[in-house]
Write a protein that holds these residues in place. Structure first.
Motif, short mmCIF file in Angstrom:
data_model
loop_
_atom_site.label_atom_id
_atom_site.label_comp_id
_atom_site.label_asym_id
_atom_site.label_seq_id
_atom_site.Cartn_x
_atom_site.Cartn_y
_atom_site.Cartn_z
N ASN A 120 74.36 5.12 38.70
CA ASN A 120 75.77 4.73 38.79
C ASN A 120 76.43 5.01 37.45
N LEU A 121 76.92 6.25 37.27
CA LEU A 121 77.53 6.63 36.00
C LEU A 121 78.77 5.80 35.68
N TRP A 122 79.50 5.39 36.70
CA TRP A 122 80.70 4.59 36.50
C TRP A 122 80.39 3.27 35.79
N ALA A 123 79.17 2.76 35.96
CA ALA A 123 78.80 1.47 35.38
C ALA A 123 78.05 1.61 34.05
N ALA A 124 77.78 2.84 33.62
CA ALA A 124 76.98 3.04 32.41
C ALA A 124 77.59 2.38 31.17
N PRO A 125 78.88 2.55 30.88
CA PRO A 125 79.42 1.90 29.68
C PRO A 125 79.29 0.38 29.72
N PHE A 126 79.53 -0.21 30.88
CA PHE A 126 79.41 -1.66 31.04
C PHE A 126 77.96 -2.10 30.84
N ASP A 156 81.36 15.29 46.00
CA ASP A 156 82.56 14.83 45.30
C ASP A 156 82.23 13.70 44.32
N LEU A 157 81.37 12.76 44.73
CA LEU A 157 80.97 11.67 43.83
C LEU A 157 80.28 12.21 42.58
N VAL A 158 79.45 13.23 42.77
CA VAL A 158 78.76 13.86 41.64
C VAL A 158 79.77 14.60 40.76
N ASP A 159 80.62 15.40 41.39
CA ASP A 159 81.60 16.19 40.65
C ASP A 159 82.55 15.33 39.82
N ARG A 160 82.91 14.16 40.35
CA ARG A 160 83.82 13.26 39.63
C ARG A 160 83.11 12.39 38.60
N GLY A 161 81.77 12.51 38.51
CA GLY A 161 81.04 11.73 37.53
C GLY A 161 80.85 10.27 37.90
N VAL A 162 80.96 9.96 39.18
CA VAL A 162 80.77 8.59 39.64
C VAL A 162 79.27 8.27 39.70
N ILE A 163 78.49 9.24 40.19
CA ILE A 163 77.04 9.08 40.27
C ILE A 163 76.36 10.34 39.76
N ARG A 164 75.08 10.20 39.43
CA ARG A 164 74.22 11.34 39.12
C ARG A 164 73.01 11.23 40.03
N ILE A 165 72.73 12.28 40.77
CA ILE A 165 71.59 12.27 41.68
C ILE A 165 70.32 12.53 40.89
#
Length: 144
Positions: free
Chosen positions: A108-114, A33-42
């Motif tokens: 941590n894809l969620w933090a990439a823009p920051f 789910d974390l991968v599917d939602r784009g929160v992380i990339r393994i």
């Protein structure tokens, strides 16, 4: 630095020990789910076992729940090459004999823009860490 890497989020790793090699697979849907939602990339996912004699061996992707379906098939081939033999040995040194572990390296894809914005501004990460949940709970209990 290429644009592809300049826009990456922070990279973390975890080593999760499974006493007695008991992997239930219960957390796998949450990881998917974390991968599917784009929160992380393994970037890497590997499983190892520490033998009673102390040697560390890799484990094949398997059906951990026993339902006949490969629980980790979605992650098969998840290997960036970041994990080397020395990393496997180091992870193994943290394990008790007879136990296994999952080694996960993820972005941590969620933090990439920051992170990208900070790098563009010339900022550099100089320290990072994690506070274990039991330590947080103990500190909160101590303040009450």
């Amino acid at each position: 630095m290429s644009d592809e890497f300049a826009e990456m989020g922070p990279i973390d790793y975890i080593v999760v020990e499974f006493p007695g090699n008991r992997m239930t697979g219960e957390g796998l849907p949450l990881l998917v789910d974390l991968v599917d939602r784009g929160v992380i990339r393994i970037l890497d996912l590997m499983f190892v076992r520490k033998e009673e004699g102390g040697s560390v061996v890799g484990m094949e992707i398997a059906d951990f729940t026993g339902d006949g379906a490969l629980d980790l098939a979605v992650f098969e081939g998840a290997s960036s090459g970041l994990l080397g033999e020395d990393d496997i040995e180091e992870a193994g040194s943290a394990l008790e004999p007879g136990n296994s572990a999952g080694i996960l390296v993820y972005e941590n894809l969620w933090a990439a823009p920051f992170a990208t914005a900070l790098r563009r501004g010339g900022a550099q990460l100089v320290a990072s860490g994690r506070i274990p949940v039991p330590a947080v709970l103990a500190a909160l209990d101590a303040t009450e």
